[in-house]
Design a protein around this motif. Structure first.
Motif, PDB file in Angstrom:
ATOM      1  N   ARG A 154       0.926  -1.317   0.010  1.00  0.00           N
ATOM      2  CA  ARG A 154       0.005  -0.116  -0.006  1.00  0.00           C
ATOM      3  C   ARG A 154       0.873   1.225  -0.160  1.00  0.00           C
ATOM      4  N   ASP A 155       0.339   2.243  -0.405  1.00  0.00           N
ATOM      5  CA  ASP A 155       0.931   3.746  -0.389  1.00  0.00           C
ATOM      6  C   ASP A 155      -0.225   4.465   0.450  1.00  0.00           C
ATOM      7  N   ASN A 156       0.067   4.572   1.554  1.00  0.00           N
ATOM      8  CA  ASN A 156      -0.770   5.470   2.630  1.00  0.00           C
ATOM      9  C   ASN A 156      -0.947   6.832   1.831  1.00  0.00           C
ATOM     10  N   GLY A 157       0.010   7.119   1.586  1.00  0.00           N
ATOM     11  CA  GLY A 157      -0.219   8.865   1.180  1.00  0.00           C
ATOM     12  C   GLY A 157      -1.245   8.918  -0.037  1.00  0.00           C
ATOM     13  N   LYS A 158      -1.106   7.945  -0.907  1.00  0.00           N
ATOM     14  CA  LYS A 158      -2.181   7.749  -1.976  1.00  0.00           C
ATOM     15  C   LYS A 158      -3.343   7.142  -1.788  1.00  0.00           C
ATOM     16  N   ASN A 159      -3.541   6.680  -0.661  1.00  0.00           N
ATOM     17  CA  ASN A 159      -4.774   5.629  -0.298  1.00  0.00           C
ATOM     18  C   ASN A 159      -4.885   4.762  -1.196  1.00  0.00           C
ATOM     19  N   THR A 160      -3.751   4.120  -1.615  1.00  0.00           N
ATOM     20  CA  THR A 160      -3.809   3.051  -2.865  1.00  0.00           C
ATOM     21  C   THR A 160      -3.312   1.855  -2.271  1.00  0.00           C
ATOM     22  N   VAL A 161      -3.865   0.720  -2.838  1.00  0.00           N
ATOM     23  CA  VAL A 161      -3.376  -0.704  -2.427  1.00  0.00           C
ATOM     24  C   VAL A 161      -2.984  -1.383  -3.839  1.00  0.00           C
ATOM     25  N   TYR A 162      -2.000  -2.308  -3.646  1.00  0.00           N
ATOM     26  CA  TYR A 162      -1.584  -2.956  -4.779  1.00  0.00           C
ATOM     27  C   TYR A 162      -1.641  -4.226  -4.518  1.00  0.00           C
ATOM     28  N   LEU A 163      -1.699  -4.858  -5.837  1.00  0.00           N
ATOM     29  CA  LEU A 163      -1.558  -6.445  -5.717  1.00  0.00           C
ATOM     30  C   LEU A 163      -0.759  -6.984  -6.742  1.00  0.00           C
ATOM     31  N   GLN A 164       0.605  -7.316  -6.342  1.00  0.00           N
ATOM     32  CA  GLN A 164       1.488  -7.854  -7.588  1.00  0.00           C
ATOM     33  C   GLN A 164       1.317  -9.347  -7.440  1.00  0.00           C
ATOM     34  N   MET A 165       0.979  -9.781  -8.843  1.00  0.00           N
ATOM     35  CA  MET A 165       0.570 -11.222  -8.790  1.00  0.00           C
ATOM     36  C   MET A 165       1.561 -11.768  -9.900  1.00  0.00           C
ATOM     37  N   ASN A 166       2.406 -12.835  -9.596  1.00  0.00           N
ATOM     38  CA  ASN A 166       3.366 -13.372 -10.332  1.00  0.00           C
ATOM     39  C   ASN A 166       3.134 -14.995 -10.589  1.00  0.00           C
ATOM     40  N   SER A 167       3.826 -15.727 -11.395  1.00  0.00           N
ATOM     41  CA  SER A 167       3.633 -17.133 -11.656  1.00  0.00           C
ATOM     42  C   SER A 167       2.111 -17.382 -11.662  1.00  0.00           C
ATOM     43  N   LEU A 168       1.293 -16.458 -12.465  1.00  0.00           N
ATOM     44  CA  LEU A 168      -0.362 -16.661 -12.624  1.00  0.00           C
ATOM     45  C   LEU A 168      -0.404 -17.981 -13.039  1.00  0.00           C
ATOM     46  N   LYS A 169      -1.624 -18.708 -12.518  1.00  0.00           N
ATOM     47  CA  LYS A 169      -2.192 -19.703 -13.230  1.00  0.00           C
ATOM     48  C   LYS A 169      -3.619 -19.737 -13.668  1.00  0.00           C
ATOM     49  N   PRO A 170      -3.910 -20.736 -14.510  1.00  0.00           N
ATOM     50  CA  PRO A 170      -5.272 -20.479 -15.066  1.00  0.00           C
ATOM     51  C   PRO A 170      -6.484 -20.433 -14.061  1.00  0.00           C
ATOM     52  N   GLU A 171      -6.072 -21.086 -13.069  1.00  0.00           N
ATOM     53  CA  GLU A 171      -7.123 -21.023 -11.712  1.00  0.00           C
ATOM     54  C   GLU A 171      -7.251 -19.688 -11.184  1.00  0.00           C
ATOM     55  N   ASP A 172      -6.202 -18.810 -11.390  1.00  0.00           N
ATOM     56  CA  ASP A 172      -6.440 -17.537 -10.984  1.00  0.00           C
ATOM     57  C   ASP A 172      -7.481 -16.736 -11.659  1.00  0.00           C
ATOM     58  N   THR A 173      -7.661 -17.147 -12.714  1.00  0.00           N
ATOM     59  CA  THR A 173      -8.718 -16.376 -13.324  1.00  0.00           C
ATOM     60  C   THR A 173     -10.066 -16.100 -12.749  1.00  0.00           C
ATOM     61  N   ALA A 174     -10.402 -14.812 -12.438  1.00  0.00           N
ATOM     62  CA  ALA A 174     -11.601 -14.470 -11.704  1.00  0.00           C
ATOM     63  C   ALA A 174     -11.716 -12.898 -12.003  1.00  0.00           C
ATOM     64  N   VAL A 175     -12.866 -12.425 -11.463  1.00  0.00           N
ATOM     65  CA  VAL A 175     -13.003 -11.040 -11.048  1.00  0.00           C
ATOM     66  C   VAL A 175     -12.132 -10.525  -9.761  1.00  0.00           C
ATOM     67  N   TYR A 176     -11.578  -9.654  -9.823  1.00  0.00           N
ATOM     68  CA  TYR A 176     -10.837  -9.296  -8.381  1.00  0.00           C
ATOM     69  C   TYR A 176     -11.457  -8.033  -7.973  1.00  0.00           C
ATOM     70  N   PHE A 177     -11.749  -8.041  -6.844  1.00  0.00           N
ATOM     71  CA  PHE A 177     -12.373  -6.800  -6.223  1.00  0.00           C
ATOM     72  C   PHE A 177     -11.586  -6.139  -5.049  1.00  0.00           C
ATOM     73  N   CYS A 178     -11.661  -4.839  -5.009  1.00  0.00           N
ATOM     74  CA  CYS A 178     -10.807  -4.232  -3.996  1.00  0.00           C
ATOM     75  C   CYS A 178     -11.773  -3.830  -2.874  1.00  0.00           C
ATOM     76  N   ASN A 179     -11.374  -4.126  -1.513  1.00  0.00           N
ATOM     77  CA  ASN A 179     -12.110  -3.797  -0.495  1.00  0.00           C
ATOM     78  C   ASN A 179     -11.470  -3.237   0.662  1.00  0.00           C
ATOM     79  N   LEU A 180     -12.324  -2.184   1.148  1.00  0.00           N
ATOM     80  CA  LEU A 180     -11.720  -1.305   2.250  1.00  0.00           C
ATOM     81  C   LEU A 180     -12.620  -1.332   3.473  1.00  0.00           C
TER      82      LEU A 180
END
Length: 115
Positions: free
Chosen positions: A71-97
């Motif tokens: 996260r970057d608190n100054g920007k109120n932003t959260v990140y998700l770095q996704m590596n080594s992706l697999k077909p089973e990672d296929t989905a709609v990704y939702f941010c939650n606060l």
């Protein structure tokens, strides 16, 4: 009122990487946690990763070692770095606060892992 805007989804080949971003705006008070959930077709929404106000993190077992939440608190932003992706990672990704005033969801961003 809090708004969340996600970006960074898309189509990637197995083994590839993507970085999701979620920017929060509006009446933001005392954020306790920000996180990412995902929902695949025909399945329930599930937690992927969460970062708490103190900086601690939790990950779903299925993504440990492959995904990193930050996260970057100054920007109120959260990140998700996704590596080594697999077909089973296929989905709609939702941010939650989560904050003292309640829980807010983003509109979702599609991640498709396919060759």
């Amino acid at each position: 009122q809090v708004q969340l805007v996600e970006s960074g989804g898309g189509l990637v080949q197995p083994g590839g990487s993507l970085r999701l971003s979620c920017a929060a705006s509006g009446s933001i008070f005392s954020i306790s946690a920000m996180g990412w959930y995902r929902q695949a077709p025909g399945k329930q929404r599930e937690l992927v990763a969460v970062i708490f106000s103190g900086g601690s993190t939790n990950y779903a077992d299925s993504v440990k070692g492959r995904f990193t939440i930050s996260r970057d608190n100054g920007k109120n932003t959260v990140y998700l770095q996704m590596n080594s992706l697999k077909p089973e990672d296929t989905a709609v990704y939702f941010c939650n606060l989560r904050s003292v005033v309640g829980t807010t969801w983003g509109q979702g961003t599609q991640v498709t892992v396919s060759s």
